[in-house]
Design a protein around this motif. Structure first.
Motif, PDB file in Angstrom:
ATOM      1  N   ILE A 193     -43.206  -8.662   4.913  1.00 56.91           N
ATOM      2  CA  ILE A 193     -42.924  -8.669   3.471  1.00 56.91           C
ATOM      3  C   ILE A 193     -42.701  -7.254   2.917  1.00 56.91           C
ATOM      4  O   ILE A 193     -42.927  -7.002   1.729  1.00 56.91           O
ATOM      5  CB  ILE A 193     -44.014  -9.431   2.673  1.00 56.91           C
ATOM      6  CG1 ILE A 193     -45.411  -8.840   2.909  1.00 56.91           C
ATOM      7  CG2 ILE A 193     -43.989 -10.911   3.023  1.00 56.91           C
ATOM      8  CD1 ILE A 193     -46.465  -9.385   1.928  1.00 56.91           C
ATOM      9  N   ALA A 194     -42.220  -6.361   3.784  1.00 53.84           N
ATOM     10  CA  ALA A 194     -42.044  -4.954   3.372  1.00 53.84           C
ATOM     11  C   ALA A 194     -41.198  -4.813   2.105  1.00 53.84           C
ATOM     12  O   ALA A 194     -41.557  -4.079   1.178  1.00 53.84           O
ATOM     13  CB  ALA A 194     -41.420  -4.159   4.517  1.00 53.84           C
ATOM     14  N   GLU A 195     -40.069  -5.531   2.067  1.00 57.33           N
ATOM     15  CA  GLU A 195     -39.175  -5.385   0.909  1.00 57.33           C
ATOM     16  C   GLU A 195     -39.835  -5.867  -0.376  1.00 57.33           C
ATOM     17  O   GLU A 195     -39.737  -5.228  -1.431  1.00 57.33           O
ATOM     18  CB  GLU A 195     -37.914  -6.209   1.138  1.00 57.33           C
ATOM     19  CG  GLU A 195     -36.678  -5.359   1.279  1.00 57.33           C
ATOM     20  CD  GLU A 195     -35.466  -6.196   1.624  1.00 57.33           C
ATOM     21  OE1 GLU A 195     -34.950  -6.884   0.717  1.00 57.33           O
ATOM     22  OE2 GLU A 195     -35.067  -6.169   2.800  1.00 57.33           O
ATOM     23  N   ALA A 196     -40.519  -7.007  -0.278  1.00 56.67           N
ATOM     24  CA  ALA A 196     -41.201  -7.560  -1.454  1.00 56.67           C
ATOM     25  C   ALA A 196     -42.307  -6.622  -1.930  1.00 56.67           C
ATOM     26  O   ALA A 196     -42.509  -6.446  -3.143  1.00 56.67           O
ATOM     27  CB  ALA A 196     -41.794  -8.934  -1.108  1.00 56.67           C
ATOM     28  N   VAL A 197     -42.998  -5.982  -0.993  1.00 52.96           N
ATOM     29  CA  VAL A 197     -44.090  -5.071  -1.371  1.00 52.96           C
ATOM     30  C   VAL A 197     -43.520  -3.863  -2.119  1.00 52.96           C
ATOM     31  O   VAL A 197     -44.098  -3.393  -3.100  1.00 52.96           O
ATOM     32  CB  VAL A 197     -44.904  -4.646  -0.122  1.00 52.96           C
ATOM     33  CG1 VAL A 197     -45.942  -3.597  -0.497  1.00 52.96           C
ATOM     34  CG2 VAL A 197     -45.566  -5.872   0.516  1.00 52.96           C
ATOM     35  N   GLY A 246     -40.833  -4.012  -3.917  1.00 47.64           N
ATOM     36  CA  GLY A 246     -40.487  -4.579  -5.231  1.00 47.64           C
ATOM     37  C   GLY A 246     -41.701  -4.708  -6.132  1.00 47.64           C
ATOM     38  O   GLY A 246     -41.635  -4.429  -7.340  1.00 47.64           O
ATOM     39  N   CYS A 247     -42.820  -5.110  -5.563  1.00 51.44           N
ATOM     40  CA  CYS A 247     -44.053  -5.278  -6.361  1.00 51.44           C
ATOM     41  C   CYS A 247     -44.585  -3.930  -6.840  1.00 51.44           C
ATOM     42  O   CYS A 247     -45.439  -3.872  -7.731  1.00 51.44           O
ATOM     43  CB  CYS A 247     -45.125  -5.989  -5.535  1.00 51.44           C
ATOM     44  SG  CYS A 247     -44.749  -7.725  -5.227  1.00 51.44           S
ATOM     45  N   GLY A 248     -44.082  -2.830  -6.234  1.00 53.42           N
ATOM     46  CA  GLY A 248     -44.493  -1.493  -6.634  1.00 53.42           C
ATOM     47  C   GLY A 248     -43.544  -0.844  -7.626  1.00 53.42           C
ATOM     48  O   GLY A 248     -43.758   0.292  -8.040  1.00 53.42           O
ATOM     49  N   SER A 249     -42.501  -1.570  -8.003  1.00 51.05           N
ATOM     50  CA  SER A 249     -41.541  -0.966  -8.945  1.00 51.05           C
ATOM     51  C   SER A 249     -41.245  -1.882 -10.128  1.00 51.05           C
ATOM     52  O   SER A 249     -40.295  -1.639 -10.878  1.00 51.05           O
ATOM     53  CB  SER A 249     -40.237  -0.611  -8.217  1.00 51.05           C
ATOM     54  OG  SER A 249     -39.738  -1.735  -7.557  1.00 51.05           O
ATOM     55  N   THR A 250     -42.044  -2.930 -10.303  1.00 50.85           N
ATOM     56  CA  THR A 250     -41.910  -3.836 -11.452  1.00 50.85           C
ATOM     57  C   THR A 250     -43.313  -4.129 -11.956  1.00 50.85           C
ATOM     58  O   THR A 250     -44.280  -3.979 -11.211  1.00 50.85           O
ATOM     59  CB  THR A 250     -41.264  -5.173 -11.041  1.00 50.85           C
ATOM     60  OG1 THR A 250     -41.959  -5.664  -9.879  1.00 50.85           O
ATOM     61  CG2 THR A 250     -39.794  -5.036 -10.715  1.00 50.85           C
TER      62      THR A 250
END
Ligand SMILES: Cc1cc2nc3c(=O)[nH]c(=O)nc-3n(C[C@H](O)[C@H](O)[C@H](O)COP(=O)(O)O)c2cc1C
Length: 166
Positions: A77-81, A83-87
């Motif tokens: 889930i690297a990409e999602a993580v 994303g969760c750090g920039s929204t």
């Protein structure tokens, strides 16, 4: 040695840890935030701490609800993580936006990413102002793990997420 700023030093300390702090919103829906600044504090009793910017929604939810689950995210889930750090959960349903599959945790109403290597269920003991962050000091209620999930780390400071080199 050269004089460095602290952010420059954080690039030299890479790979840095990565966690996802899981909380829930007042309506019970999940929120996930990427956090590198965490540490074990004590093994007797079990305690951990993490630091979050004063403005973060996660910090607000931890102060209000007194609870969170800190997870070490799996490589899947690297990409999602990122994303969760920039929204922010204030205006974004991150679980839907980044397609994060969730799992229940026994004894908690907070859900976590299915792809997690470790999950540390905690309750807030106290928090302290530390510059532009608050440091959240937590008692550990329960710990879960799955060694088959490969842990993510932050490289080049915090700009890229990938497993540690072997
Ligand atoms: C790799 C990475 C590490 C991060 N580490 C931290 C951290 O340790 N503390 C922090 O406050 N924010 C950190 N952030 C930024 C937060 O995840 C970001 O501010 C996020 O929008 C907070 O979400 P929230 O408002 O839903 O809590 C990090 C972001 C990334 C991509």
């Amino acid at each position: 040695m050269k004089k460095l700023s602290l952010p420059q030093a954080s690039r030299l300390t890479s790979p840095n840890p990565v966690t996802v702090i899981c909380t829930h919103k007042p309506d019970g829906s999940p929120n996930l935030a990427t956090v590198s600044w965490w540490t074990y504090l004590s093994f007797n009793p079990d305690m951990i701490a993490f630091a979050m910017a004063k403005t973060s929604y996660t910090g607000e939810r931890v102060r209000q609800s007194g609870k969170a689950i800190l997870t070490i995210p799996g490589a899947a889930i690297a990409e999602a993580v990122m994303g969760c750090g920039s929204t922010t959960g204030r205006d974004t349903d991150k679980v839907a936006k980044f397609g994060v599959e969730l799992a229940q945790v026994e004894g908690s109403d907070i859900q976590i990413p299915l792809h997690s290597r470790v999950a540390i269920q905690c309750s807030l003991k106290e928090y302290h102002e530390t510059g532009d962050h608050y440091l959240y000091i937590c008692n550990v209620e329960q710990v879960y793990g799955d060694a088959a999930e490969e842990a993510l780390f932050a490289w080049n400071g915090y700009s890229k997420l990938a497993p540690a080199a072997k």
